[in-house]
Design a protein around this motif. Structure first.
Motif, PDB file in Angstrom:
ATOM      1  N   THR B 153       0.842  -1.202   0.000  1.00  0.00           N
ATOM      2  CA  THR B 153       0.000   0.000   0.000  1.00  0.00           C
ATOM      3  C   THR B 153       0.872   1.246   0.000  1.00  0.00           C
ATOM      4  OG1 THR B 153      -1.521  -1.248   1.390  1.00  0.00           O
ATOM      5  CG2 THR B 153      -1.990   1.067   1.131  1.00  0.00           C
ATOM      6  N   GLY B 158      -1.099   4.006  -1.894  1.00  0.00           N
ATOM      7  CA  GLY B 158      -2.520   3.714  -1.758  1.00  0.00           C
ATOM      8  C   GLY B 158      -3.199   3.366  -3.068  1.00  0.00           C
ATOM      9  N   GLY B 159      -2.519   3.653  -4.174  1.00  0.00           N
ATOM     10  CA  GLY B 159      -3.139   3.392  -5.475  1.00  0.00           C
ATOM     11  C   GLY B 159      -2.632   2.106  -6.093  1.00  0.00           C
ATOM     12  N   THR B 160      -2.272   2.165  -7.351  1.00  0.00           N
ATOM     13  CA  THR B 160      -1.857   0.972  -8.076  1.00  0.00           C
ATOM     14  C   THR B 160      -0.486   1.216  -8.704  1.00  0.00           C
ATOM     15  OG1 THR B 160      -4.158   0.571  -8.613  1.00  0.00           O
ATOM     16  CG2 THR B 160      -2.528  -0.623  -9.892  1.00  0.00           C
ATOM     17  N   TYR B 248       2.176 -13.952 -12.428  1.00  0.00           N
ATOM     18  CA  TYR B 248       0.999 -13.103 -12.184  1.00  0.00           C
ATOM     19  C   TYR B 248       1.194 -11.700 -12.757  1.00  0.00           C
ATOM     20  CZ  TYR B 248      -2.141  -9.995  -9.695  1.00  0.00           C
ATOM     21  OH  TYR B 248      -3.063  -9.024  -9.394  1.00  0.00           O
ATOM     22  N   ARG B 251       0.132 -10.562 -16.278  1.00  0.00           N
ATOM     23  CA  ARG B 251      -1.279 -10.651 -16.628  1.00  0.00           C
ATOM     24  C   ARG B 251      -1.891  -9.267 -16.798  1.00  0.00           C
ATOM     25  NH1 ARG B 251      -5.739 -14.361 -13.656  1.00  0.00           N
ATOM     26  NH2 ARG B 251      -6.317 -12.704 -12.254  1.00  0.00           N
ATOM     27  N   LEU B 252      -1.802  -8.435 -15.762  1.00  0.00           N
ATOM     28  CA  LEU B 252      -2.371  -7.096 -15.855  1.00  0.00           C
ATOM     29  C   LEU B 252      -1.308  -6.011 -15.684  1.00  0.00           C
ATOM     30  CD1 LEU B 252      -5.590  -7.731 -13.769  1.00  0.00           C
ATOM     31  CD2 LEU B 252      -5.478  -7.385 -16.210  1.00  0.00           C
ATOM     32  N   ALA B 257      -2.995  -2.743  -3.343  1.00  0.00           N
ATOM     33  CA  ALA B 257      -3.292  -3.313  -2.035  1.00  0.00           C
ATOM     34  C   ALA B 257      -4.326  -4.430  -2.135  1.00  0.00           C
ATOM     35  CB  ALA B 257      -3.803  -2.224  -1.097  1.00  0.00           C
ATOM     36  N   SER B 258      -5.041  -4.511  -3.248  1.00  0.00           N
ATOM     37  CA  SER B 258      -6.045  -5.578  -3.369  1.00  0.00           C
ATOM     38  C   SER B 258      -5.490  -6.797  -4.099  1.00  0.00           C
ATOM     39  CB  SER B 258      -7.286  -5.053  -4.077  1.00  0.00           C
ATOM     40  OG  SER B 258      -6.987  -4.714  -5.405  1.00  0.00           O
ATOM     41  N   THR B 259      -4.206  -6.788  -4.423  1.00  0.00           N
ATOM     42  CA  THR B 259      -3.587  -7.946  -5.064  1.00  0.00           C
ATOM     43  C   THR B 259      -3.413  -9.065  -4.045  1.00  0.00           C
ATOM     44  OG1 THR B 259      -2.376  -6.525  -6.573  1.00  0.00           O
ATOM     45  CG2 THR B 259      -1.545  -8.753  -6.313  1.00  0.00           C
ATOM     46  N   GLY B 260      -3.823 -10.274  -4.421  1.00  0.00           N
ATOM     47  CA  GLY B 260      -3.542 -11.436  -3.588  1.00  0.00           C
ATOM     48  C   GLY B 260      -4.290 -11.484  -2.264  1.00  0.00           C
TER      49      GLY B 260
END
Lengths: 318, 338
Positions: B153, B158-160, B248, B251-252, B257-260
């Motif tokens: 994070t 906080g983003g990507t 992984y 792929r994208l 923070a929402s990975t895995g």
């Protein structure tokens, strides 16, 4: 001698302290409380809040904005207590984690005499807030459906990727379905993709295996849309005129729209910058000679190549 | 060691129907496939099966590592966060390498190398804290889970975190291209599975894991270097996480923070569905792979039907997991307690 010095020091400290409190009392203190940024949209919100803090404090030297973020509703309730007891705020801008558990804590802040601005998620009891600033979830669904209707014809097929099962998701989805009804466009199926790239990718892969003929995708959210596009490209179905409509206003998507991307031609705004709008309006409650209280609902603007530039913030993390 | 060989050797002899234990997961998977086919024949299309296998690769590879940890009586809750953190650091390193070594294969190899080092390092930390630090594995990995999750994070603000677009072009085939009709992630999965099977069933190390899992004290008296073996199981787990992350990321091309999120529970579920005993002492790699396939197939089938309310997806998943584990228990059929 020593005694005198000590007395002098005490007096000086006392004077300073007095001056300090006097100064502090002159300042308009505004607490800003919101969830800890742990996903992209919230990170964007955090960025916009910090920008607004800098800008407003520069503009009004007598305004002090105190930004606090909390990792869960419980912590946010404590943070609100601290804002009242430690900082003695004159106003509160709050984006509640959840409506129910934060209604009472906000009510307590209200009882201290502070002005209350609620952002995005409402409280479960009406009449607490002086000002309500929010994006428009039903409008987001409606605007997306209207765009679909403009591009598609009777008998065309679409699939829907929803967010996390929540009230927000329902509001968006229900408004979309209501608007699309009677247009002759078939909604083949809808699944939750949890506002997440990976889930968007997997759900779309399965939709593509299942339905040979899809004309458009309502991804509801920009993160999901990115996963959808990856799945389309993998299946080699990105060239047959299919398009994807997301939502929120992620900078990468808006950049793509500015560059004339055809796969995601438009975006529907649900701006993380709404916290800045709320902070502006709250300061105006103290500074303006016009009335400020009421409801301030931001439009779910359709972002197209023509207007994209005004929604593009390259420095924001979202 | 004595207890371990006893365990595995005498069980089949006692009950002829013990086969159920082995074929239970396979049976469950077969049943799921039949249901999937009945819902929509497109379920068995080549494209869908390839998607399924490729998706299973992530959880499957991680679950192979988890099989070792659990067999040796441990648990690792940090794998999902670890994957996210490794993916994040990989992306940062590769993005920074663009200026010096360009956007070609060397950059990708550098990223992959760093992932492996990080995975081994993170696994070793978990292992050392558990064995040398004498802290419960549950607590150690709960702690590292929080640390890795917040690190990613922080790195992403906080983003990507997004991979440089040109490197994505170079790296993309690792997820999307195939060899002999099977995508590369599936080959990696097969490779890791074979190595895992050999390691667990054909080496002294594998027997030590089983022995430690069934009785650590006895294993210690049998002159097994318990600390070293246990630490190694976490290192293997870390290595597996690194492999999963390497396939992984292309792929994208992003990590956030929402990975895995919840991968650790999926990996543990795959291991348990496969017949490995949660309290240790008995592990099956083959079962773990079936378990991973079952989990992915459930999600796939739920996306293939609109018969069940979206809100009940979790219920269906839970039910199928429980039924799959019930299926492999033969003893209740014979009316014998264990």
């Amino acid at each position: 001698m020593l005694m005198k010095k000590a007395l002098g020091a005490v007096a000086a400290v006392g004077l300073l302290a007095f001056a300090g409190t006097a100064l502090a009392q002159d300042k308009i203190k505004i607490g800003v409380s919101y969830p800890t940024p742990t996903h992209a949209w919230a990170a964007g919100m955090n960025w916009h809040a910090e920008q607004a803090e800098k800008r407003l404090e520069e503009l009004y030297p007598d305004v002090d904005l105190i930004l606090v973020n909390s990792p869960d509703p419980e912590a946010q309730a404590s943070a609100l207590e601290d804002l009242v007891s430690v900082h003695q705020i004159d106003a509160l801008v709050v984006l509640p984690f959840e409506s129910e558990p934060l209604t009472d804590p906000v009510l307590n802040v209200k009882k201290s005499g502070a002005w209350i601005t609620v952002v995005d998620r409402g409280l479960s009891q009406p009449g607490i807030e002086d000002l309500y600033v929010a994006g428009n979830n039903p409008e987001l669904g409606r605007v997306s459906a209207q765009y679909m209707k403009g591009r598609l014809k009777d008998g065309d097929n679409i699939v829907v990727l929803r967010g996390i099962p929540t009230v927000i998701d329902n509001e968006r989805f229900d408004a979309f379905m209501e608007e699309i009804e009677g247009s002759g466009i078939n909604v083949l199926d809808h699944k939750h993709a949890n506002w997440n790239r990976d889930d968007g990718f997997e759900v779309m892969q399965d939709f593509l295996s299942r339905f040979p003929d899809i004309d458009a995708v309502w991804a509801q959210d920009d993160d999901i849309a990115i996963g959808v596009v990856a799945a389309l490209k993998q299946a080699g179905r990105d060239g047959d005129g299919m398009f994807v409509v997301g939502g929120a206003g992620m900078k990468e998507i808006i950049k793509g729209i500015m560059d004339g991307e055809t796969l995601i031609p438009v975006d529907v705004l649900y701006p993380p910058a709404m916290i800045a709008t709320a902070m502006d309006a709250t300061v105006q409650a103290f500074k303006s000679n016009g009335p400020v209280a009421g409801r301030y609902i931001l439009g779910a603007t359709l972002i197209t190549p023509e207007n994209a530039e005004s929604y593009y913030f390259p420095d924001s993390p979202f | 060691m004595m207890t371990a060989s006893n365990d595995t050797a005498t069980k089949p002899a006692k009950r002829p129907s013990v086969d159920f234990k082995t074929i239970g997961p396979a049976l469950a998977l077969l049943l799921l496939c039949v249901i999937g086919f009945m819902l929509n024949p497109a379920f068995v299309s080549e494209g869908n099966l390839t998607n399924l296998l490729t998706r299973s690769a992530f959880i499957g590879i991680i679950a192979v590592g988890a099989t070792f940890v659990i067999t040796a009586g441990g648990i690792d809750l940090s794998v999902g966060s670890m994957a996210a953190a490794i993916a994040g650091v990989m992306i940062i390193i590769m993005n920074n390498a663009v200026e010096t070594i360009g956007t070609g294969v060397p950059t990708v190899l550098l990223g992959c190398g760093c992932a492996l080092v990080l995975g081994i390092g993170a696994g070793w930390i978990n292992g050392a804290l558990t064995t040398k630090g004498k802290i419960e594995a549950f607590i150690v990995t709960l702690g590292t889970m929080g640390i890795y999750r917040s690190l990613v994070t922080y790195f992403a603000d906080g983003g990507t975190l997004s991979l440089n677009f040109d490197i994505r072009g170079t790296y993309r085939p690792v997820y999307y291209d195939s060899f002999l009709g099977l995508p590369y992630p599936v080959w990696v999965f097969i490779g890791v599975a074979i190595c895992g099977w050999l390691l667990l069933n054909r080496t002294a190390f594998g027997r030590y894991c089983t022995a430690i899992g069934s009785n650590e004290a006895v294993a210690r008296y049998s002159a097994i270097n318990v600390d070293r073996v246990k630490t190694l199981t976490y290192v293997i787990q870390g290595l597996c996480v690194a492999f999963a992350t390497i396939i992984y990321v292309p792929r994208l091309g992003s990590a956030s923070a929402s990975t895995g999120v919840l991968w650790e529970l999926e990996a543990i579920a795959a291991v348990i569905i496969g017949g490995t005993v949660l309290k240790g002492g008995y592990g099956r790699i083959g079962g773990t792979i079936l378990g991973a396939l079952i989990l992915t197939t459930i999600g796939n089938i739920l996306n293939f039907t609109d018969l069940i309310s979206n809100y009940l997806n979790g219920t269906m998943q839970g039910l199928i997991i429980i039924v799959a584990v019930l299926l492999q228990r033969s003893d209740w059929k014979l009316g014998k307690g264990k």
